[in-house]
Design a protein around this motif. Sequence first.
Motif, PDB file in Angstrom:
ATOM      1  N   SER A  48       0.836  -1.193   0.000  1.00  0.00           N
ATOM      2  CA  SER A  48       0.000   0.000   0.000  1.00  0.00           C
ATOM      3  C   SER A  48       0.869   1.240   0.000  1.00  0.00           C
ATOM      4  O   SER A  48       2.027   1.196   0.413  1.00  0.00           O
ATOM      5  CB  SER A  48      -0.906  -0.001   1.236  1.00  0.00           C
ATOM      6  N   THR A  55      -4.093  10.635  -0.621  1.00  0.00           N
ATOM      7  CA  THR A  55      -4.617   9.669  -1.577  1.00  0.00           C
ATOM      8  C   THR A  55      -3.966   8.320  -1.312  1.00  0.00           C
ATOM      9  O   THR A  55      -2.750   8.253  -1.104  1.00  0.00           O
ATOM     10  CB  THR A  55      -4.313  10.116  -3.014  1.00  0.00           C
ATOM     11  N   THR A  56      -4.767   7.261  -1.327  1.00  0.00           N
ATOM     12  CA  THR A  56      -4.249   5.941  -0.984  1.00  0.00           C
ATOM     13  C   THR A  56      -4.354   4.959  -2.150  1.00  0.00           C
ATOM     14  O   THR A  56      -5.236   5.085  -3.004  1.00  0.00           O
ATOM     15  CB  THR A  56      -4.993   5.360   0.228  1.00  0.00           C
ATOM     16  N   HIS A  57      -3.454   3.985  -2.149  1.00  0.00           N
ATOM     17  CA  HIS A  57      -3.431   2.947  -3.179  1.00  0.00           C
ATOM     18  C   HIS A  57      -3.124   1.614  -2.504  1.00  0.00           C
ATOM     19  O   HIS A  57      -2.375   1.575  -1.515  1.00  0.00           O
ATOM     20  CB  HIS A  57      -2.369   3.258  -4.231  1.00  0.00           C
ATOM     21  N   LYS A  63      -6.758  -4.812  -0.860  1.00  0.00           N
ATOM     22  CA  LYS A  63      -7.975  -4.012  -1.045  1.00  0.00           C
ATOM     23  C   LYS A  63      -9.143  -4.566  -0.236  1.00  0.00           C
ATOM     24  O   LYS A  63      -9.385  -5.777  -0.224  1.00  0.00           O
ATOM     25  CB  LYS A  63      -8.356  -3.971  -2.523  1.00  0.00           C
ATOM     26  N   SER A 103       3.162   3.519  -5.754  1.00  0.00           N
ATOM     27  CA  SER A 103       3.151   2.068  -5.900  1.00  0.00           C
ATOM     28  C   SER A 103       4.555   1.500  -6.005  1.00  0.00           C
ATOM     29  O   SER A 103       4.746   0.325  -6.324  1.00  0.00           O
ATOM     30  CB  SER A 103       2.325   1.663  -7.129  1.00  0.00           C
TER      31      SER A 103
END
Length: 121
Positions: A48, A55-57, A63, A103
């Motif tokens: 992550s 902002t998150t990924h 997920k 990422s």
Amino acid sequence: VQLVESGGGLVQPGGSLRLSCAASGFTFSSSTMTWARQAPGKGLEWVSGIHIDDTTHYADSAKGRFTISRDNTKNTVYLQMNNLRPEDTAVYYCAIPRRGSVSAVNGYDYWGQGTQVTVSS
């Protein structure tokens, strides 16, 4: 630069853990931060990332179960992990991604010593 992870441990499947990473030696609020993990016998896997604008990924494996957050007043990034599975067993690292990639496509510039997470009944 210093990154110190904590919060790992042994948890049963379906359980939760909250990892913390205390950062120092750089301007935390201006840095994208990531979590990565390394399972036994496997390579480093990005989990992550969080931008400076929050902002998150997430990796597909994270997920819906993991939540990354940051507290710029404490220079700390967190990873809340819910509904843990045995395949989440790994050493988890807090890391500063190279070139600010959320990422971590370019790898990492700095990482901590890691914290062990073991999911087992």
